[in-house]
Motif scaffolding. Structure first.
Motif, short mmCIF file in Angstrom:
data_model
loop_
_atom_site.label_atom_id
_atom_site.label_comp_id
_atom_site.label_asym_id
_atom_site.label_seq_id
_atom_site.Cartn_x
_atom_site.Cartn_y
_atom_site.Cartn_z
N GLU A 116 0.84 -1.20 0.00
CA GLU A 116 0.00 0.00 0.00
C GLU A 116 0.87 1.25 0.00
N PHE A 117 0.55 2.20 -0.88
CA PHE A 117 1.26 3.47 -0.97
C PHE A 117 0.28 4.62 -0.82
N ASP A 118 0.70 5.65 -0.11
CA ASP A 118 -0.11 6.86 0.02
C ASP A 118 0.33 7.85 -1.05
N LEU A 119 -0.64 8.44 -1.78
CA LEU A 119 -0.30 9.32 -2.90
C LEU A 119 0.36 10.62 -2.46
N ILE A 120 0.34 10.92 -1.16
CA ILE A 120 1.04 12.10 -0.66
C ILE A 120 2.31 11.69 0.10
N LYS A 121 2.15 10.83 1.09
CA LYS A 121 3.29 10.43 1.93
C LYS A 121 4.35 9.66 1.14
N ASN A 122 3.92 8.87 0.17
CA ASN A 122 4.85 8.05 -0.62
C ASN A 122 4.92 8.52 -2.07
N ALA A 123 4.67 9.81 -2.29
CA ALA A 123 4.54 10.35 -3.64
C ALA A 123 5.75 10.07 -4.54
N ARG A 124 6.93 10.39 -4.08
CA ARG A 124 8.12 10.23 -4.91
C ARG A 124 8.39 8.77 -5.24
N GLU A 125 8.23 7.91 -4.24
CA GLU A 125 8.47 6.48 -4.43
C GLU A 125 7.46 5.91 -5.42
N LEU A 126 6.20 6.32 -5.27
CA LEU A 126 5.14 5.82 -6.14
C LEU A 126 5.34 6.28 -7.58
N THR A 127 5.71 7.54 -7.76
CA THR A 127 5.96 8.07 -9.10
C THR A 127 7.10 7.32 -9.78
N ALA A 128 8.12 7.00 -9.01
CA ALA A 128 9.27 6.25 -9.56
C ALA A 128 8.84 4.86 -10.02
N ILE A 129 7.95 4.22 -9.26
CA ILE A 129 7.46 2.89 -9.64
C ILE A 129 6.65 2.98 -10.93
N ILE A 130 5.80 4.01 -11.02
CA ILE A 130 4.99 4.22 -12.23
C ILE A 130 5.89 4.43 -13.44
N ALA A 131 6.94 5.24 -13.27
CA ALA A 131 7.86 5.52 -14.37
C ALA A 131 8.56 4.25 -14.84
N ASP A 132 8.95 3.39 -13.89
CA ASP A 132 9.65 2.15 -14.23
C ASP A 132 8.77 1.19 -15.04
N LYS A 133 7.47 1.28 -14.85
CA LYS A 133 6.56 0.39 -15.57
C LYS A 133 6.50 0.72 -17.07
N ARG A 134 6.75 1.99 -17.41
CA ARG A 134 6.75 2.42 -18.82
C ARG A 134 5.46 2.03 -19.53
N ASP A 135 4.37 2.19 -18.82
CA ASP A 135 3.05 1.84 -19.35
C ASP A 135 2.23 3.12 -19.46
N VAL A 136 1.89 3.52 -20.67
CA VAL A 136 1.17 4.78 -20.89
C VAL A 136 -0.17 4.79 -20.17
#
Length: 234
Positions: A116-136
């Motif tokens: 589970e990730f919080d979109l505010i508390k874990n924002a940077r970590e979550l964005t990095a995971i999204i970027a790594d997926k390379r899924d539009v």
């Protein structure tokens, strides 16, 4: 820290400790030690979530009841295929408190667990995971959830003036991540366009056809020369 004045009756009421004052077997030793140091225990059941935290030198128990927009079973099931998002809000609907959380649930294949990730508390970590997926599609969905969260926070600044500074801080975090996601989307779009361009070149590049035609002409000439040689020998 005072462990001798724990609010035992309340802890029994919520099943955190047993009648013999031992802690519930649902809690491991690490959970117990963190709880005694002020960390929050979270309990999920269907769409309901309850949080428990010891305060005032472990003499009081702070309990908050929350509600999800989806059941925990639905979230866990769906997150195995794609990133699942869920909102959590305060059931008491207090006019003095703003309790609203937006979560992302991601299945970790290495541990076989949903994280589970919080979109505010874990924002940077979550964005990095999204970027790594390379899924539009995943990137666009993530941005949409951030935009909804931004809109919610903007509305609440006027509703909770006493919390405006804290809300503005969260709003800045969300706005920054939206900017970062826009950059990620741009790169993904450029990558897609490049891939399309490469395919078109392979199919439609005139140089490719010219080379092929030239080879066909050269082969034809060679065949004609061979045929002339055979006729001469006859």
């Amino acid at each position: 820290m005072n462990n001798t004045t724990l609010p035992t009756e309340e802890l029994k009421k919520y099943g955190i400790i047993n009648e013999d004052l031992s802690f519930s077997t649902k809690l491991n030793e690490d959970d117990i030690q963190k709880f005694l140091k002020g960390y929050t225990i979270v309990a999920d059941n269907d769409k309901n979530r309850a949080t428990f935290q010891l305060t005032d030198n472990n003499t009081k128990l702070k309990v908050i009841f929350l509600e999800r927009d989806k059941s925990i079973d639905e979230i866990l099931k769906n997150s195995k295929a794609n990133i699942e998002y869920s909102n959590i809000q305060d059931l008491s609907k207090s006019e003095k408190e703003l309790i609203f959380e937006k979560k992302a649930f991601i299945f970790d294949k290495e541990t076989n667990k949903v994280v589970e990730f919080d979109l505010i508390k874990n924002a940077r970590e979550l964005t990095a995971i999204i970027a790594d997926k390379r899924d539009v599609a995943e990137t666009n969905l993530y941005k949409n959830e951030l935009m909804k969260l931004k809109s919610f926070l903007q509305d609440k600044i006027d509703q909770f003036p006493e919390m405006a500074k804290e809300i503005a801080k969260d709003l800045n975090i969300v706005s920054k991540e939206i900017g970062t996601v826009d950059g990620i989307s741009k790169k993904q779009h450029q990558s897609q366009e490049q891939n399309k361009s490469d395919i078109q070149l392979n199919v439609n590049d005139p140089d490719v056809y010219q080379d092929a035609n030239r080879m066909r002409e050269e082969n034809k000439e060679q065949e004609e020369e061979v045929e002339k040689s055979r006729r001469f020998r006859r």
